[in-house]
Design a protein around this motif. Structure first.
Motif, PDB file in Angstrom:
ATOM      1  N   TRP A  44      11.929   0.322  -0.331  1.00  0.00           N
ATOM      2  CA  TRP A  44      11.242   1.498   0.198  1.00  0.00           C
ATOM      3  C   TRP A  44      11.005   2.571  -0.852  1.00  0.00           C
ATOM      4  O   TRP A  44      10.161   3.439  -0.659  1.00  0.00           O
ATOM      5  CB  TRP A  44      12.030   2.106   1.341  1.00  0.00           C
ATOM      6  CG  TRP A  44      12.129   1.245   2.555  1.00  0.00           C
ATOM      7  CD1 TRP A  44      11.550   0.023   2.762  1.00  0.00           C
ATOM      8  CD2 TRP A  44      12.861   1.529   3.730  1.00  0.00           C
ATOM      9  NE1 TRP A  44      11.892  -0.463   3.994  1.00  0.00           N
ATOM     10  CE2 TRP A  44      12.695   0.444   4.611  1.00  0.00           C
ATOM     11  CE3 TRP A  44      13.649   2.592   4.131  1.00  0.00           C
ATOM     12  CZ2 TRP A  44      13.275   0.402   5.863  1.00  0.00           C
ATOM     13  CZ3 TRP A  44      14.229   2.557   5.387  1.00  0.00           C
ATOM     14  CH2 TRP A  44      14.039   1.466   6.244  1.00  0.00           C
ATOM     15  N   MET A  47       7.458   4.047  -1.740  1.00  0.00           N
ATOM     16  CA  MET A  47       6.469   3.606  -0.752  1.00  0.00           C
ATOM     17  C   MET A  47       5.719   4.767  -0.115  1.00  0.00           C
ATOM     18  O   MET A  47       4.953   4.573   0.820  1.00  0.00           O
ATOM     19  CB  MET A  47       7.126   2.757   0.333  1.00  0.00           C
ATOM     20  CG  MET A  47       7.410   1.359  -0.153  1.00  0.00           C
ATOM     21  SD  MET A  47       7.767   0.188   1.143  1.00  0.00           S
ATOM     22  CE  MET A  47       6.225   0.061   2.015  1.00  0.00           C
ATOM     23  N   ASP A  49       4.839   8.297   1.918  1.00  0.00           N
ATOM     24  CA  ASP A  49       5.219   9.144   3.049  1.00  0.00           C
ATOM     25  C   ASP A  49       5.992   8.414   4.139  1.00  0.00           C
ATOM     26  O   ASP A  49       6.722   9.040   4.897  1.00  0.00           O
ATOM     27  CB  ASP A  49       3.973   9.795   3.664  1.00  0.00           C
ATOM     28  CG  ASP A  49       3.296  10.747   2.700  1.00  0.00           C
ATOM     29  OD1 ASP A  49       3.979  11.241   1.764  1.00  0.00           O
ATOM     30  OD2 ASP A  49       2.088  10.998   2.875  1.00  0.00           O
ATOM     31  N   GLU A  50       5.837   7.108   4.250  1.00  0.00           N
ATOM     32  CA  GLU A  50       6.544   6.362   5.299  1.00  0.00           C
ATOM     33  C   GLU A  50       8.055   6.331   5.074  1.00  0.00           C
ATOM     34  O   GLU A  50       8.838   6.316   6.011  1.00  0.00           O
ATOM     35  CB  GLU A  50       6.030   4.914   5.393  1.00  0.00           C
ATOM     36  CG  GLU A  50       4.661   4.781   5.986  1.00  0.00           C
ATOM     37  CD  GLU A  50       3.563   4.967   4.946  1.00  0.00           C
ATOM     38  OE1 GLU A  50       3.895   5.037   3.741  1.00  0.00           O
ATOM     39  OE2 GLU A  50       2.400   5.057   5.346  1.00  0.00           O
ATOM     40  N   ALA A  51       8.470   6.313   3.839  1.00  0.00           N
ATOM     41  CA  ALA A  51       9.900   6.244   3.505  1.00  0.00           C
ATOM     42  C   ALA A  51      10.464   7.662   3.435  1.00  0.00           C
ATOM     43  O   ALA A  51      10.572   8.268   2.380  1.00  0.00           O
ATOM     44  CB  ALA A  51      10.105   5.523   2.186  1.00  0.00           C
ATOM     45  N   THR A  52      10.844   8.146   4.594  1.00  0.00           N
ATOM     46  CA  THR A  52      11.375   9.502   4.696  1.00  0.00           C
ATOM     47  C   THR A  52      12.900   9.488   4.659  1.00  0.00           C
ATOM     48  O   THR A  52      13.523   8.426   4.731  1.00  0.00           O
ATOM     49  CB  THR A  52      10.925  10.147   6.025  1.00  0.00           C
ATOM     50  OG1 THR A  52      11.507   9.390   7.102  1.00  0.00           O
ATOM     51  CG2 THR A  52       9.412  10.177   6.157  1.00  0.00           C
ATOM     52  N   THR A  55      14.200   7.674   7.666  1.00  0.00           N
ATOM     53  CA  THR A  55      14.192   6.208   7.644  1.00  0.00           C
ATOM     54  C   THR A  55      15.373   5.677   6.841  1.00  0.00           C
ATOM     55  O   THR A  55      15.958   4.656   7.209  1.00  0.00           O
ATOM     56  CB  THR A  55      12.871   5.651   7.066  1.00  0.00           C
ATOM     57  OG1 THR A  55      12.675   6.132   5.742  1.00  0.00           O
ATOM     58  CG2 THR A  55      11.702   6.001   7.943  1.00  0.00           C
ATOM     59  N   VAL A 134      11.001   3.562  13.076  1.00  0.00           N
ATOM     60  CA  VAL A 134      10.496   3.653  11.705  1.00  0.00           C
ATOM     61  C   VAL A 134       9.156   2.926  11.618  1.00  0.00           C
ATOM     62  O   VAL A 134       8.893   2.020  12.405  1.00  0.00           O
ATOM     63  CB  VAL A 134      11.492   3.065  10.672  1.00  0.00           C
ATOM     64  CG1 VAL A 134      12.797   3.820  10.705  1.00  0.00           C
ATOM     65  CG2 VAL A 134      11.716   1.598  10.878  1.00  0.00           C
ATOM     66  N   PRO A 135       8.327   3.309  10.671  1.00  0.00           N
ATOM     67  CA  PRO A 135       7.044   2.606  10.522  1.00  0.00           C
ATOM     68  C   PRO A 135       7.246   1.122  10.217  1.00  0.00           C
ATOM     69  O   PRO A 135       8.057   0.759   9.368  1.00  0.00           O
ATOM     70  CB  PRO A 135       6.390   3.319   9.329  1.00  0.00           C
ATOM     71  CG  PRO A 135       7.055   4.665   9.263  1.00  0.00           C
ATOM     72  CD  PRO A 135       8.455   4.453   9.760  1.00  0.00           C
ATOM     73  N   ARG A 136       6.539   0.278  10.916  1.00  0.00           N
ATOM     74  CA  ARG A 136       6.689  -1.171  10.742  1.00  0.00           C
ATOM     75  C   ARG A 136       6.365  -1.627   9.318  1.00  0.00           C
ATOM     76  O   ARG A 136       6.891  -2.624   8.862  1.00  0.00           O
ATOM     77  CB  ARG A 136       5.816  -1.922  11.728  1.00  0.00           C
ATOM     78  CG  ARG A 136       6.361  -1.809  13.134  1.00  0.00           C
ATOM     79  CD  ARG A 136       6.085  -3.072  13.914  1.00  0.00           C
ATOM     80  NE  ARG A 136       6.584  -2.898  15.253  1.00  0.00           N
ATOM     81  CZ  ARG A 136       7.746  -3.399  15.674  1.00  0.00           C
ATOM     82  NH1 ARG A 136       8.502  -4.069  14.854  1.00  0.00           N
ATOM     83  NH2 ARG A 136       8.150  -3.206  16.891  1.00  0.00           N
ATOM     84  N   ILE A 137       5.525  -0.895   8.638  1.00  0.00           N
ATOM     85  CA  ILE A 137       5.180  -1.268   7.266  1.00  0.00           C
ATOM     86  C   ILE A 137       6.432  -1.341   6.389  1.00  0.00           C
ATOM     87  O   ILE A 137       6.521  -2.164   5.491  1.00  0.00           O
ATOM     88  CB  ILE A 137       4.130  -0.296   6.660  1.00  0.00           C
ATOM     89  CG1 ILE A 137       3.587  -0.841   5.343  1.00  0.00           C
ATOM     90  CG2 ILE A 137       4.696   1.092   6.461  1.00  0.00           C
ATOM     91  CD1 ILE A 137       2.588  -1.927   5.494  1.00  0.00           C
ATOM     92  N   LEU A 138       7.419  -0.507   6.685  1.00  0.00           N
ATOM     93  CA  LEU A 138       8.649  -0.524   5.915  1.00  0.00           C
ATOM     94  C   LEU A 138       9.443  -1.814   6.140  1.00  0.00           C
ATOM     95  O   LEU A 138      10.048  -2.356   5.219  1.00  0.00           O
ATOM     96  CB  LEU A 138       9.523   0.682   6.257  1.00  0.00           C
ATOM     97  CG  LEU A 138       8.952   2.046   5.870  1.00  0.00           C
ATOM     98  CD1 LEU A 138       9.848   3.159   6.382  1.00  0.00           C
ATOM     99  CD2 LEU A 138       8.752   2.146   4.371  1.00  0.00           C
TER     100      LEU A 138
END
Length: 144
Positions: A44, A47, A49-52, A55, A134-138
């Motif tokens: 992550w 990666m 903004d998704e990896a906050t 998360t 969490v966003p599935r992309i992660l």
């Protein structure tokens, strides 16, 4: 990393104590020694903004979606490395734990471990159908 080091330390205690743990105990420890939680979190980094921060806090809780993939990875590794581990004198690995606990032959242990792997594939697929925070992309970084 702390969880991983503690899990490796547990394996070292089993090895030096010449102890074969129960399958359940081995599997619980194996979630960490599969390194899936660590690799997922490490993937992550960078990666965007998704990896906050949230998360990363979430993954520390050992979310249920990571458990089946960790068990699959741990047991597949055990099957592949079994003979080499016997040669070097290891005692704490899935095949031996299964054989010891269920009084099984090596072949029966391989079949039993494969059934556990198959069950965990089903569990992983079911986990993918559930909503997560969490966003599935992660999560796609470890499942691809």
């Amino acid at each position: 990393m702390k969880k991983l080091v503690r899990a490796y330390f547990q394996e070292a205690k089993w090895y030096h104590g010449n102890t074969v743990p129960r399958m359940e105990e081995y599997m619980k420890n194996g979630i960490e020694t599969s390194v899936i939680p660590n690799l997922t979190a490490a993937s992550w980094l960078g990666m965007g903004d998704e990896a906050t921060k949230e998360t990363f806090k979430w993954i520390i809780t050992q979310p249920s979606i990571l458990i089946p993939s960790s068990i699959i990875a741990r047991l597949l590794n055990d099957i592949v490395t079994h003979e080499r581990e016997i040669e070097r004198g290891d005692v704490a690995f899935g095949i031996e734990c299964y054989m010891n606990e269920y009084d099984a032959t090596k072949e029966e242990a391989y079949m039993g471990i494969r059934k556990i792997i198959e069950k965990n594939w089903k569990d992983l697929n079911q986990q993918w159908l559930k909503p997560i925070t969490v966003p599935r992309i992660l999560l796609m970084t470890y499942s691809a």
